[in-house]
Scaffold this motif. Structure first.
Motif, PDB file in Angstrom:
ATOM      1  N   ALA A 115       0.816  -1.216  -0.129  1.00 57.21           N
ATOM      2  CA  ALA A 115       0.097   0.087  -0.037  1.00 57.21           C
ATOM      3  C   ALA A 115       0.884   1.271   0.066  1.00 57.21           C
ATOM      4  CB  ALA A 115      -0.729  -0.083   1.230  1.00 57.21           C
ATOM      5  N   THR A 116       0.354   2.474  -0.581  1.00 52.32           N
ATOM      6  CA  THR A 116       1.089   3.646  -0.658  1.00 52.32           C
ATOM      7  C   THR A 116       0.318   4.679  -0.013  1.00 52.32           C
ATOM      8  OG1 THR A 116       2.112   2.903  -2.832  1.00 52.32           O
ATOM      9  CG2 THR A 116       2.185   5.111  -2.354  1.00 52.32           C
ATOM     10  N   VAL A 117       0.938   5.591   0.686  1.00 52.11           N
ATOM     11  CA  VAL A 117       0.396   6.729   1.209  1.00 52.11           C
ATOM     12  C   VAL A 117       1.357   7.960   0.592  1.00 52.11           C
ATOM     13  CG1 VAL A 117       0.172   8.055   3.499  1.00 52.11           C
ATOM     14  CG2 VAL A 117      -0.050   5.771   3.373  1.00 52.11           C
ATOM     15  N   ARG A 118       0.344   8.974  -0.053  1.00 52.80           N
ATOM     16  CA  ARG A 118       0.606  10.098  -0.591  1.00 52.80           C
ATOM     17  C   ARG A 118       0.251  11.241   0.189  1.00 52.80           C
ATOM     18  NH1 ARG A 118       1.602   9.761  -6.797  1.00 52.80           N
ATOM     19  NH2 ARG A 118       1.447  12.128  -6.437  1.00 52.80           N
TER      20      ARG A 118
ATOM     21  N   LEU B 121      15.434   6.389  11.766  1.00 46.38           N
ATOM     22  CA  LEU B 121      14.457   6.001  11.162  1.00 46.38           C
ATOM     23  C   LEU B 121      14.165   6.423   9.491  1.00 46.38           C
ATOM     24  CD1 LEU B 121      12.039   6.701  13.932  1.00 46.38           C
ATOM     25  CD2 LEU B 121      12.558   4.650  13.304  1.00 46.38           C
ATOM     26  N   THR B 122      13.677   5.590   8.827  1.00 42.82           N
ATOM     27  CA  THR B 122      13.269   6.161   7.591  1.00 42.82           C
ATOM     28  C   THR B 122      11.958   6.858   7.601  1.00 42.82           C
ATOM     29  OG1 THR B 122      12.145   4.082   6.984  1.00 42.82           O
ATOM     30  CG2 THR B 122      14.620   4.440   6.442  1.00 42.82           C
ATOM     31  N   THR B 123      11.856   7.282   6.607  1.00 38.36           N
ATOM     32  CA  THR B 123      10.274   8.142   6.798  1.00 38.36           C
ATOM     33  C   THR B 123       9.284   7.009   6.735  1.00 38.36           C
ATOM     34  OG1 THR B 123      10.915  10.284   5.427  1.00 38.36           O
ATOM     35  CG2 THR B 123       8.701   9.821   5.369  1.00 38.36           C
ATOM     36  N   THR B 124       9.279   6.078   6.029  1.00 40.02           N
ATOM     37  CA  THR B 124       8.549   4.789   5.951  1.00 40.02           C
ATOM     38  C   THR B 124       8.423   4.195   7.313  1.00 40.02           C
ATOM     39  OG1 THR B 124       8.795   4.379   3.698  1.00 40.02           O
ATOM     40  CG2 THR B 124       8.069   2.653   4.883  1.00 40.02           C
ATOM     41  N   GLN B 125       9.245   4.183   8.271  1.00 43.22           N
ATOM     42  CA  GLN B 125       9.510   3.541   9.390  1.00 43.22           C
ATOM     43  C   GLN B 125       8.657   4.540  10.213  1.00 43.22           C
ATOM     44  OE1 GLN B 125      13.533   3.226   9.563  1.00 43.22           O
ATOM     45  NE2 GLN B 125      13.433   0.891   9.799  1.00 43.22           N
ATOM     46  N   ALA B 126       8.800   5.721  10.171  1.00 41.98           N
ATOM     47  CA  ALA B 126       8.197   6.712  11.046  1.00 41.98           C
ATOM     48  C   ALA B 126       6.581   6.762  10.658  1.00 41.98           C
ATOM     49  CB  ALA B 126       8.706   8.140  10.917  1.00 41.98           C
ATOM     50  N   ILE B 127       6.238   6.731   9.761  1.00 45.38           N
ATOM     51  CA  ILE B 127       4.921   6.685   9.112  1.00 45.38           C
ATOM     52  C   ILE B 127       4.269   5.315   9.741  1.00 45.38           C
ATOM     53  CG2 ILE B 127       3.254   6.561   7.192  1.00 45.38           C
ATOM     54  CD1 ILE B 127       4.993   8.465   5.875  1.00 45.38           C
ATOM     55  N   THR B 128       5.043   4.496   9.658  1.00 44.22           N
ATOM     56  CA  THR B 128       4.321   3.087   9.953  1.00 44.22           C
ATOM     57  C   THR B 128       4.349   3.195  11.606  1.00 44.22           C
ATOM     58  OG1 THR B 128       5.583   1.777   8.319  1.00 44.22           O
ATOM     59  CG2 THR B 128       4.897   0.456  10.284  1.00 44.22           C
ATOM     60  N   ILE B 129       5.211   3.588  12.478  1.00 45.83           N
ATOM     61  CA  ILE B 129       5.199   3.920  13.916  1.00 45.83           C
ATOM     62  C   ILE B 129       3.695   4.946  14.034  1.00 45.83           C
ATOM     63  CG2 ILE B 129       6.187   4.855  15.686  1.00 45.83           C
ATOM     64  CD1 ILE B 129       8.801   4.116  14.833  1.00 45.83           C
TER      65      ILE B 129
END
Length: 86
Positions: A5-8, A28-36
């Motif tokens: 899935a993608t979030v924009r 953290l990567t941005t993806t990891q931070a968004i996942t958290i």
């Protein structure tokens, strides 16, 4: 778990850069931070922080402060405590 899935989102570039620098400092990567963030929303069944509108008194205080009204300057922490009566 399959991650497809993608979030924009559109952000101000300077905000994005500042926050991504903080993520890097945290390792953290941005993806990891968004996942958290998403996991916290899921666990709490809501945002992981309080989100409230200021009441009339708080709004008036913001307006007064922005206009430079009713400000009290303190020389140091001791002076502040004295002025607060603590």
């Amino acid at each position: 778990m399959n991650k497809t899935a993608t979030v924009r989102a559109r952000l101000a570039p300077d905000l994005k850069d500042r926050v991504e620098d903080i993520f890097r400092q945290l390792g953290l990567t941005t993806t990891q931070a968004i996942t958290i963030f998403y996991k916290q929303v899921e666990q709490r069944n809501g945002l992981p922080f309080n989100l409230v509108l200021p009441n009339a008194t708080t709004r008036q205080t913001f307006d007064d402060t922005d206009a430079g009204r009713d400000l009290i300057a303190c020389e140091n922490a001791d002076d502040m405590c004295k002025k607060l009566g603590i």
